[in-house]
Write an enzyme that holds these catalytic residues in place. Sequence first.
Site, PDB file in Angstrom:
ATOM      1  CB  SER A  43      -0.555  -0.075   1.248  1.00  0.00           C
ATOM      2  OG  SER A  43      -1.197   1.028   1.390  1.00  0.00           O
ATOM      3  CE1 TYR A  56      -4.013  -2.020   5.487  1.00  0.00           C
ATOM      4  CE2 TYR A  56      -3.169   0.457   4.574  1.00  0.00           C
ATOM      5  CZ  TYR A  56      -3.385  -0.606   4.440  1.00  0.00           C
ATOM      6  OH  TYR A  56      -3.622  -1.870   3.195  1.00  0.00           O
TER       7      TYR A  56
END
Length: 162
Positions: A43, A56
């Site tokens: 990501s 995250y």
Amino acid sequence: MYESNVLGTQRMIAALLPALRAAAREPGEDGRPGHADILAVTSIAGTIGYEGGAGYNAAKFAQHALMRVLRLELAGEPIRVVEVAPGMVKTDFSLVRFKGDRRRADGVYDGVDNPLVAADIAEVIVHALELPAHVNLDEIIVKPVAQAAPYKVIKAPLVPKG
């Protein structure tokens, strides 16, 4: 998040690496030298932090580091290491992030001109893996045109200036 993104990635690679090396020893159907591929979906959160994303971000930063180190460790072998790092993609990710709050999750994409969808990322993956064996896309960052950074998304029609 750390368990699945980092340890899961590391465990899968470790388990499959002997088979990948064996496959890379065999010539391809076209008679060319063999090769293998390792691809991870990370990501942009693994390179740029954003508010509210500490867990995250930390997991994706670690997964990003894992892929970079793996590329160094496998240098000299015919094994491509590819990292696909999407930005915002309209999936159930936001629904999970916001603990099932559909209105809040949908709000992430409201007004975004042509947000990416999972099929867009799948196309990027297929393209990276179908390239000739000597071409390695180390890191592919994929964002909708409306997203300049994790924290800068244009929520209006995109139009040329001037």
